[in-house]
Design a protein around this motif. Structure first.
Motif, short mmCIF file in Angstrom:
data_model
loop_
_atom_site.label_atom_id
_atom_site.label_comp_id
_atom_site.label_asym_id
_atom_site.label_seq_id
_atom_site.Cartn_x
_atom_site.Cartn_y
_atom_site.Cartn_z
N ALA A 104 0.85 -1.12 0.30
CA ALA A 104 -0.25 0.43 0.12
C ALA A 104 0.96 1.22 -0.01
CB ALA A 104 -0.43 0.14 1.45
N ILE A 105 2.25 1.51 1.28
CA ILE A 105 2.35 2.52 0.79
C ILE A 105 3.50 2.63 -0.28
CG2 ILE A 105 4.76 3.20 1.74
CD1 ILE A 105 2.20 3.41 4.17
N ILE A 106 4.22 1.70 -0.82
CA ILE A 106 5.05 1.76 -2.96
C ILE A 106 4.16 1.98 -3.33
CG2 ILE A 106 6.08 0.53 -4.47
CD1 ILE A 106 7.20 -1.11 -1.57
N PHE B 39 -1.41 6.66 5.44
CA PHE B 39 -0.80 6.04 6.41
C PHE B 39 -2.29 4.83 6.65
CE2 PHE B 39 0.67 4.31 10.80
CZ PHE B 39 1.50 3.54 10.71
N GLY B 40 -3.46 5.43 7.59
CA GLY B 40 -4.33 4.76 8.33
C GLY B 40 -4.90 4.38 7.24
N GLU B 41 -5.26 4.39 5.83
CA GLU B 41 -6.32 3.95 4.82
C GLU B 41 -4.77 2.74 4.55
OE1 GLU B 41 -8.15 6.96 2.25
OE2 GLU B 41 -6.35 6.88 1.91
N SER B 42 -3.71 2.60 4.43
CA SER B 42 -2.91 2.00 4.43
C SER B 42 -2.97 0.73 5.55
CB SER B 42 -1.66 1.96 4.47
OG SER B 42 -1.27 3.18 3.19
N ALA C 207 -3.97 -3.71 4.16
CA ALA C 207 -3.07 -3.87 4.95
C ALA C 207 -4.41 -5.21 5.75
CB ALA C 207 -2.49 -4.09 5.65
N TYR C 208 -4.90 -4.89 6.55
CA TYR C 208 -5.85 -5.35 7.61
C TYR C 208 -7.10 -6.88 6.44
CZ TYR C 208 -9.10 -6.71 10.57
OH TYR C 208 -10.81 -8.40 11.48
N GLU C 209 -7.38 -5.41 5.53
CA GLU C 209 -8.50 -6.49 5.06
C GLU C 209 -8.28 -7.28 3.88
OE1 GLU C 209 -10.32 -3.04 2.55
OE2 GLU C 209 -11.91 -2.62 4.92
N LYS C 210 -6.72 -6.97 3.21
CA LYS C 210 -6.54 -8.14 2.73
C LYS C 210 -5.97 -9.88 3.21
CE LYS C 210 -5.57 -6.01 -1.80
NZ LYS C 210 -6.47 -7.42 -3.21
N THR C 211 -5.00 -9.24 4.49
CA THR C 211 -5.08 -10.48 5.09
C THR C 211 -6.74 -11.26 5.29
OG1 THR C 211 -2.72 -8.89 6.22
CG2 THR C 211 -3.73 -11.76 7.11
N ILE C 212 -7.64 -10.75 5.84
CA ILE C 212 -8.41 -11.58 6.42
C ILE C 212 -8.96 -11.77 5.47
CG2 ILE C 212 -10.75 -10.60 6.93
CD1 ILE C 212 -9.10 -10.61 9.02
N PHE C 213 -8.99 -11.05 3.80
CA PHE C 213 -9.88 -11.71 2.95
C PHE C 213 -8.93 -13.13 2.62
CE2 PHE C 213 -9.07 -12.75 -1.64
CZ PHE C 213 -10.82 -12.51 -2.59
N ALA C 214 -7.74 -12.98 2.33
CA ALA C 214 -6.63 -14.33 1.68
C ALA C 214 -6.71 -15.01 2.97
CB ALA C 214 -5.19 -13.93 2.00
N SER C 215 -6.64 -15.06 4.20
CA SER C 215 -7.21 -15.65 4.78
C SER C 215 -8.45 -16.43 5.07
CB SER C 215 -6.99 -15.52 6.20
OG SER C 215 -5.97 -14.72 7.28
N THR C 216 -9.27 -15.67 4.82
CA THR C 216 -10.61 -16.44 4.80
C THR C 216 -10.14 -17.79 2.90
OG1 THR C 216 -11.66 -14.89 5.27
CG2 THR C 216 -13.39 -15.91 4.53
N MET C 217 -10.10 -16.77 2.17
CA MET C 217 -10.31 -17.25 0.84
C MET C 217 -9.56 -18.93 0.90
SD MET C 217 -8.31 -16.71 -2.53
CE MET C 217 -6.80 -16.02 -1.95
#
Length: 352
Positions: free
Chosen positions: A115-117, A221-224, A228-238
């Motif tokens: 997200a930062i890059i 920064f906050g949106e990043s 990160a949280y949403e991507k990690t949760i989505f990948a874990s759920t998938m």
């Protein structure tokens, strides 16, 4: 170069996983004899603060060898305040869970870095409009750009699908076409579709597909952190759902990939871009975390299951049962690895 990248990425993921176990073990006062990246013959070793840190010949995993806990000798018992087997079930569960948790944490860090890059996503630009669909009847055209739906601003294609699926009734689309803003009211209909596991489902749709254009996300920064949280949760759920579908037989066993497939995916990603490599590394890290939590006795999830049993019943499984289940777990794990390699080899010959 691809092989070197694969080994570096895998070693990095294994190190982070085992570091989770190591830090939790040391926090609870458990002595760690060995911290190993890889299995088999020792290639390099250095003792530091009572622990032997080593690289071993087979770089497809790793382990921490704690006092009082050894998968190669499940019945091992060692006394003392610094022994794993003298700790409470909750403390042991914390030590076991720390490894997979480290993988989830690493994935979140990698997604935050992306997200930062400069994270990117599909632009809300229309590529095709299905004939006689709600969008077609409303006058939506190819290359229209969706700016807003009702009162929600749209920046990525995924947001369109989420609103269509999760909102009832008609929707007001604000479209940018030839520099002008046009409002269109569209009533989605329930259509036949397939989910990511190729299961037939019913879904609210309007009959459009993306153009394939990419938009760069300008995240604070906050949106990043949220990204990160949403991507990690989505990948874990998938991945959790993928394992469930595999057990149910919805996903065929031929889809299981092994170390060759993982190596190729990492190699291809490294040749594409740093963002692609970080994305694949994050996804594999989540995969390691999820798979290690499966209730297979040879994995962290299996050991957590034993400790939950002790916590609930106030007694440990018998040494005989523990040994049988652990050996069974290794057989299951070995069979899955062989299946993955078999499928990898099949894919190589079929592609040829």
């Amino acid at each position: 170069m691809g092989t070197i990248t694969f080994l570096l990425v895998l070693s990095f993921l294994v190190f982070f996983h085992e570091l989770g176990h190591f830090l939790a073990a040391r926090y609870f006062g458990v002595k760690v004899h060995v911290f190993s990246i890889g299995f088999g013959k020792q290639l390099f070793a250095k003792e530091w603060k009572g622990t032997v840190w080593q690289f071993s010949l087979i770089p497809l995993g790793g382990y921490v060898k704690m006092k009082g806990q050894d998968d190669s000798n499940p019945a091992l018992k060692e006394e003392g305040d610094d022994s794993y087997n003298t700790k409470s079930p909750l403390q042991r569960i914390a030590i076991l869970f720390a490894g997979p948790f480290a993988n989830f944490l690493l994935a979140a860090i990698l997604y935050f870095s992306i997200a930062i890059i400069g994270a990117s996503a599909l632009a809300p630009s229309i590529g095709t409009v299905q004939e006689n669909s709600p969008a077609f009847k409303a006058g939506i055209l190819k290359n229209d750009e969706i700016i807003r739906i009702n009162n929600t601003e749209i920046t990525t294609w995924n947001e369109i699908g989420e609103i269509i699926v999760n909102t009832q009734g008609a929707l007001k689309f604000y479209i940018k076409r030839d520099g002008k803003l046009i409002a269109k009211t569209i009533s989605p209909h329930i259509s036949d579709a397939q989910n990511m596991f190729k299961e037939d489902i019913k879904k609210r749709m309007i009959g459009i597909s993306p153009s394939g254009k990419i938009v760069q996300l300008d995240l604070s920064f906050g949106e990043s952190l949220v990204f990160a949280y949403e991507k990690t949760i989505f990948a874990s759920t998938m991945i959790f759902q993928g394992v469930q579908k595999l057990i149910q037989g919805i996903i065929p066993s031929s889809e299981v990939g092994g170390v060759i497939t993982i190596g190729k995916v990492i190699s291809d990603a490294s040749e594409s871009s740093i963002i692609a490599l970080l994305t694949i590394t994050a996804l594999i890290s989540v995969n390691l975390g999820v798979l290690n939590l499966l209730p297979i006795p040879a994995l962290d999830g299996g050991h957590i299951m034993f400790n939950l049993y002790e916590l609930l019943t106030k007694r440990k499984p018998s040494d005989k049962v523990f040994m049988i289940l652990t050996i069974t777990g290794w057989v299951i794990l070995g069979s899955l690895m062989l299946l993955g390699i078999y499928n990898d080899i099949n894919r190589i010959f079929l592609n040829d």
